[in-house]
Design a protein around this motif. Structure first.
Motif, PDB file in Angstrom:
ATOM      1  N   ALA A 126    -142.931  19.524   4.725  1.00  0.00           N
ATOM      2  CA  ALA A 126    -142.034  18.537   4.062  1.00  0.00           C
ATOM      3  C   ALA A 126    -142.694  17.984   2.751  1.00  0.00           C
ATOM      4  O   ALA A 126    -141.804  17.279   2.325  1.00  0.00           O
ATOM      5  N   ARG A 127    -143.887  18.703   2.293  1.00  0.00           N
ATOM      6  CA  ARG A 127    -144.519  18.168   1.091  1.00  0.00           C
ATOM      7  C   ARG A 127    -143.596  18.244  -0.085  1.00  0.00           C
ATOM      8  O   ARG A 127    -142.380  18.809  -0.239  1.00  0.00           O
ATOM      9  N   THR A 128    -143.665  17.386  -1.251  1.00  0.00           N
ATOM     10  CA  THR A 128    -143.167  17.369  -2.238  1.00  0.00           C
ATOM     11  C   THR A 128    -142.658  18.486  -2.810  1.00  0.00           C
ATOM     12  O   THR A 128    -143.628  19.306  -3.163  1.00  0.00           O
ATOM     13  N   GLY A 129    -141.644  18.938  -3.195  1.00  0.00           N
ATOM     14  CA  GLY A 129    -141.018  20.274  -4.139  1.00  0.00           C
ATOM     15  C   GLY A 129    -140.839  21.335  -2.879  1.00  0.00           C
ATOM     16  O   GLY A 129    -140.263  22.298  -3.341  1.00  0.00           O
ATOM     17  N   VAL A 130    -141.250  21.255  -1.777  1.00  0.00           N
ATOM     18  CA  VAL A 130    -141.152  22.203  -0.740  1.00  0.00           C
ATOM     19  C   VAL A 130    -140.074  21.881   0.190  1.00  0.00           C
ATOM     20  O   VAL A 130    -138.924  22.587   0.218  1.00  0.00           O
ATOM     21  N   ALA A 131    -139.988  20.763   0.896  1.00  0.00           N
ATOM     22  CA  ALA A 131    -139.083  20.332   1.839  1.00  0.00           C
ATOM     23  C   ALA A 131    -138.386  21.391   2.548  1.00  0.00           C
ATOM     24  O   ALA A 131    -137.358  21.362   2.617  1.00  0.00           O
ATOM     25  N   MET A 132    -139.354  22.144   3.341  1.00  0.00           N
ATOM     26  CA  MET A 132    -138.958  22.867   4.330  1.00  0.00           C
ATOM     27  C   MET A 132    -138.200  22.296   5.536  1.00  0.00           C
ATOM     28  O   MET A 132    -138.975  21.195   6.044  1.00  0.00           O
ATOM     29  N   PRO A 133    -137.195  22.891   6.304  1.00  0.00           N
ATOM     30  CA  PRO A 133    -136.874  22.259   7.591  1.00  0.00           C
ATOM     31  C   PRO A 133    -137.973  21.839   8.534  1.00  0.00           C
ATOM     32  O   PRO A 133    -138.781  22.767   8.530  1.00  0.00           O
ATOM     33  N   PRO A 134    -138.140  20.932   9.294  1.00  0.00           N
ATOM     34  CA  PRO A 134    -138.917  20.832  10.461  1.00  0.00           C
ATOM     35  C   PRO A 134    -138.857  21.942  11.386  1.00  0.00           C
ATOM     36  O   PRO A 134    -137.767  22.755  11.544  1.00  0.00           O
ATOM     37  N   LEU A 135    -140.048  22.076  12.349  1.00  0.00           N
ATOM     38  CA  LEU A 135    -139.816  23.196  13.143  1.00  0.00           C
ATOM     39  C   LEU A 135    -139.031  22.761  14.099  1.00  0.00           C
ATOM     40  O   LEU A 135    -138.687  21.509  14.547  1.00  0.00           O
ATOM     41  N   PRO A 136    -138.424  23.698  15.010  1.00  0.00           N
ATOM     42  CA  PRO A 136    -137.466  23.402  15.845  1.00  0.00           C
ATOM     43  C   PRO A 136    -138.282  22.777  17.410  1.00  0.00           C
ATOM     44  O   PRO A 136    -139.335  22.959  17.392  1.00  0.00           O
ATOM     45  N   ALA A 137    -137.559  21.754  17.934  1.00  0.00           N
ATOM     46  CA  ALA A 137    -138.226  21.068  19.216  1.00  0.00           C
ATOM     47  C   ALA A 137    -138.347  22.028  19.979  1.00  0.00           C
ATOM     48  O   ALA A 137    -137.760  22.977  20.264  1.00  0.00           O
ATOM     49  N   GLY A 138    -139.198  21.768  21.240  1.00  0.00           N
ATOM     50  CA  GLY A 138    -139.456  22.528  22.464  1.00  0.00           C
ATOM     51  C   GLY A 138    -139.965  24.021  22.178  1.00  0.00           C
ATOM     52  O   GLY A 138    -139.763  24.688  23.060  1.00  0.00           O
ATOM     53  N   LEU A 139    -140.799  24.347  21.368  1.00  0.00           N
ATOM     54  CA  LEU A 139    -141.368  25.708  20.899  1.00  0.00           C
ATOM     55  C   LEU A 139    -142.599  25.659  22.107  1.00  0.00           C
ATOM     56  O   LEU A 139    -143.250  24.721  22.354  1.00  0.00           O
ATOM     57  N   SER A 140    -142.423  26.752  22.656  1.00  0.00           N
ATOM     58  CA  SER A 140    -143.592  27.259  23.786  1.00  0.00           C
ATOM     59  C   SER A 140    -144.951  27.130  23.076  1.00  0.00           C
ATOM     60  O   SER A 140    -144.997  27.339  21.643  1.00  0.00           O
ATOM     61  N   GLN A 141    -146.101  27.302  23.862  1.00  0.00           N
ATOM     62  CA  GLN A 141    -147.419  27.443  22.944  1.00  0.00           C
ATOM     63  C   GLN A 141    -147.554  28.687  22.095  1.00  0.00           C
ATOM     64  O   GLN A 141    -147.924  28.510  21.152  1.00  0.00           O
ATOM     65  N   THR A 142    -146.848  29.683  22.978  1.00  0.00           N
ATOM     66  CA  THR A 142    -147.046  31.027  22.148  1.00  0.00           C
ATOM     67  C   THR A 142    -146.157  30.904  20.826  1.00  0.00           C
ATOM     68  O   THR A 142    -146.668  31.076  19.816  1.00  0.00           O
ATOM     69  N   GLU A 143    -144.979  30.306  20.850  1.00  0.00           N
ATOM     70  CA  GLU A 143    -144.233  30.198  19.761  1.00  0.00           C
ATOM     71  C   GLU A 143    -144.808  29.207  18.712  1.00  0.00           C
ATOM     72  O   GLU A 143    -144.781  29.672  17.460  1.00  0.00           O
ATOM     73  N   MET A 144    -145.381  28.032  19.084  1.00  0.00           N
ATOM     74  CA  MET A 144    -145.983  27.331  18.222  1.00  0.00           C
ATOM     75  C   MET A 144    -147.188  27.771  17.620  1.00  0.00           C
ATOM     76  O   MET A 144    -147.426  27.980  16.334  1.00  0.00           O
ATOM     77  N   ARG A 145    -147.969  28.710  18.345  1.00  0.00           N
ATOM     78  CA  ARG A 145    -149.022  29.431  17.657  1.00  0.00           C
ATOM     79  C   ARG A 145    -148.631  30.537  16.603  1.00  0.00           C
ATOM     80  O   ARG A 145    -149.100  30.348  15.602  1.00  0.00           O
ATOM     81  N   GLU A 146    -147.520  30.917  16.619  1.00  0.00           N
ATOM     82  CA  GLU A 146    -147.041  31.788  15.768  1.00  0.00           C
ATOM     83  C   GLU A 146    -146.539  31.245  14.381  1.00  0.00           C
ATOM     84  O   GLU A 146    -146.826  31.536  13.259  1.00  0.00           O
ATOM     85  N   ARG A 147    -145.940  30.015  14.749  1.00  0.00           N
ATOM     86  CA  ARG A 147    -145.704  29.395  13.638  1.00  0.00           C
ATOM     87  C   ARG A 147    -146.988  28.658  12.870  1.00  0.00           C
ATOM     88  O   ARG A 147    -146.634  28.541  11.594  1.00  0.00           O
ATOM     89  N   ILE A 148    -147.738  28.159  13.607  1.00  0.00           N
ATOM     90  CA  ILE A 148    -149.028  27.707  12.941  1.00  0.00           C
ATOM     91  C   ILE A 148    -149.577  28.703  11.959  1.00  0.00           C
ATOM     92  O   ILE A 148    -150.006  28.572  10.835  1.00  0.00           O
TER      93      ILE A 148
END
Length: 576
Positions: A471-493
């Motif tokens: 969400a930083r200034t000038g980027v403002a990408m959408p937030p991550l979806p809610a309810g991601l599994s541990q594996t899905e969150m790991r890949e997003r991070i």
């Protein structure tokens, strides 16, 4: 009497604009006692230690970045030493990143410096009863105390740079002389090294001012010096690596006889991840930075509250020459981003949704740079985007001013924008000050999210801190979806680290500590071929640029053969 080797010829980079003169040039051949008794000479010794901090902008051969030894980039000049990483032609004798001697030189300078601080003669002020002299005495005494902890931090930093490359290394915290027996120097265990580095970070954090604006004796002028936040941040990085797969999975080494040199003792992995999470949270709690500023301008400054620790260099234009498109005056192409990296930047559907880029989607393939994560355009020069001074559109289509078949044009179909000062006119000799950011706050946020996802999956803090980066200034990408599994969150991070820290010397190490390098770095590197239909219409096709090599032994560097020849107690790393 023992003989000391005094190497105190520090032609110093500019670390800071501070009144503390970290940009001072200090060259001396005077005697050891004279050096150690002089307040200003010992101060200059510390300055020379800061000079050993790495500069990732011109890291290998004065031009290549470590990004070009990963799937982030291809270096255009094929005879640069960095290509040995990609072809697998490096070894214990020929390593493109030969830092063993560099960092041990820095460590020795720290050890000598710590001895010298005890011999500084402050009597001219101490014995003068005047208030002004007593004030100087107290200021200098406080400065000396701070210098000690700055130096201990720098030594810890140098040790970690060695550990992430080699595993356990010799912990040498005394000053060797010509009379000492080097043949008995041996490696400490990885566990001993990690514990020592973390302990030194704790000690430094307990004594240093919180940040540059809270320094007790030169308030507001300490930009670039080590602070409490920097010490805590280094500990966060160290414990993140310590919890990661590489240092906890010795099986990759094929029955290596000294697993304690390359892995930590078997234990509770969640506890290690918890320690890493706690270390990152300590940074956040110490000096919280709730909002991140403009992404693009961050890399053309050294004075930004997002930066925790940086190396500031003198004014130059070599980085621009190295990396500007071939069709621009004096441009040499240099480190050219890969299609693999470009594909990692998400496509923004709307304010609430972002999706992966997909070449199989006809709309995306036809217009591959539309609606992308803004960090793509801030980091990478794409076809038909504007660049430079004088400014023009970059022609990366086949036959264009910046493309093949021109000799030394980008092989990937991209050029590097990040860190470039585009306002410089190279023909006019314009220069600008560059800084190499070593640690900044988004790393701490993502360290915290990663460690928490492994120790407490589902914790709401994980998404919160990843979203803060997005969400930083000038980027403002959408937030991550809610309810991601541990594996899905790991890949997003992991993907967030990839795009946020592109060309900042994280990816080369991240794929190793995650132990995915055999899948990632052994794949052919890809670029893009661009064909021009008319002035505003182009076609794009992902293509292979070159085959790459990675084998399991490359998870760690080999100990330099010259060092093993000197000390018969040094054990080589697995499979080298």
């Amino acid at each position: 009497m023992k003989r000391y080797i005094q190497i105190l010829t520090a032609v110093m980079l500019v670390i800071t604009t501070a009144c503390q003169d970290l940009d001072r040039e200090f060259v001396t051949s005077i005697g050891k006692n004279e050096i150690e008794q002089s307040f200003t000479n010992v101060q200059a010794m510390l300055t020379s230690i800061y000079a050993d901090l790495p500069d990732g902008t011109v890291y290998i051969g004065g031009a290549a970045m470590m990004a070009s030894a990963s799937d982030e980039s291809e270096f255009t000049t094929e005879n640069n030493a960095v290509q040995a990483f990609n072809s697998g032609s490096w070894n214990a004798i020929n390593n493109p990143d030969p830092v063993w001697g560099t960092y041990y030189r820095g460590i020795r300078k720290v050890n000598q410096f710590l001895l010298s601080t005890g011999d500084i003669n402050l009597d001219p002020w101490k014995l003068d009863p005047s208030p002004s002299a007593q004030a100087v005495y107290k200021t200098n005494l406080a400065a000396i105390n701070r210098w000690k902890y700055e130096a201990r931090f720098l030594r810890a930093f140098f040790y970690f740079e060695l550990v992430k490359r080699y595993g356990g290394v010799p912990l040498i915290n005394n000053v060797f002389t010509l009379e000492d027996d080097y043949t008995k120097v041996s490696r400490n265990s990885l566990d001993e090294c990690i514990r020592f580095i973390a302990s030194e970070c704790d000690s430094a954090a307990s004594q240093l001012p919180l940040n540059g604006s809270t320094a007790p004796y030169v308030a507001g002028t300490d930009l670039g010096r080590v602070t409490k936040v920097a010490a805590l941040a280094l500990k966060s990085r160290v414990l993140l690596y310590a919890a990661s797969d590489l240092f906890n999975t010795p099986g990759w080494a094929g029955g290596y006889s000294k697993p304690e040199l390359i892995a930590l003792p078997a234990g509770d992995r969640k506890a290690r991840w918890k320690a890493a999470a706690d270390a990152a949270k300590a940074v956040i709690d110490a000096d919280a930075l709730p909002n991140l500023g403009n992404y693009k301008s961050l890399f053309n400054t050294f004075n930004n509250n997002e930066i925790i620790f940086t190396r500031r260099n003198g004014a130059s234009n070599q980085f621009e020459k190295n990396n500007s498109p071939i069709g621009f005056n004096l441009g040499l192409s240099g480190n050219t981003p890969s299609q693999d990296l470009v594909d990692a930047y998400e496509v923004k559907v709307d304010a609430a949704t972002a999706v992966k880029f997909n070449w199989s989607d006809p709309a995306m393939a036809a217009n591959p740079y539309a609606n992308r994560d803004p960090r793509l355009g801030m980091s990478i020069v794409t076809n038909n985007s504007t660049f430079g001074t004088p400014q023009r559109k970059v022609q990366l289509w086949t036959g264009g001013l910046d493309a093949r078949p021109i000799v030394n044009a980008s092989r990937t179909g991209y050029y590097l924008r990040k860190y470039q000062i585009e306002s410089l006119n190279l023909l006019n000799g314009n220069t600008g000050v560059h800084s190499w950011i070593i640690i900044r706050y988004p790393e701490i946020y993502l360290n915290y999210a990663e460690a928490l996802n492994e120790s407490e999956p589902g914790n709401a803090e994980i998404k919160k801190y990843v979203d803060m980066v997005r969400a930083r200034t000038g980027v403002a990408m959408p937030p991550l979806p809610a309810g991601l599994s541990q594996t899905e969150m790991r890949e997003r991070i992991r993907n967030e680290r990839r795009v946020e820290f592109a060309f900042e010397d994280h990816r080369f190490w991240d794929v190793r500590r995650w132990m995915i390098a055999e899948n990632v770095l052994a794949q052919p590197l890809r670029g893009v071929t661009v064909n021009r239909v008319n002035d505003s219409t182009f076609t794009y096709k992902a293509v292979k640029v070159e085959d790459r090599v990675f084998t399991s032994r490359m998870y760690l560097y080999p100990i330099p053969q010259g060092e093993i020849s000197i000390s018969n107690a040094l054990i080589q790393n697995p499979m080298w």
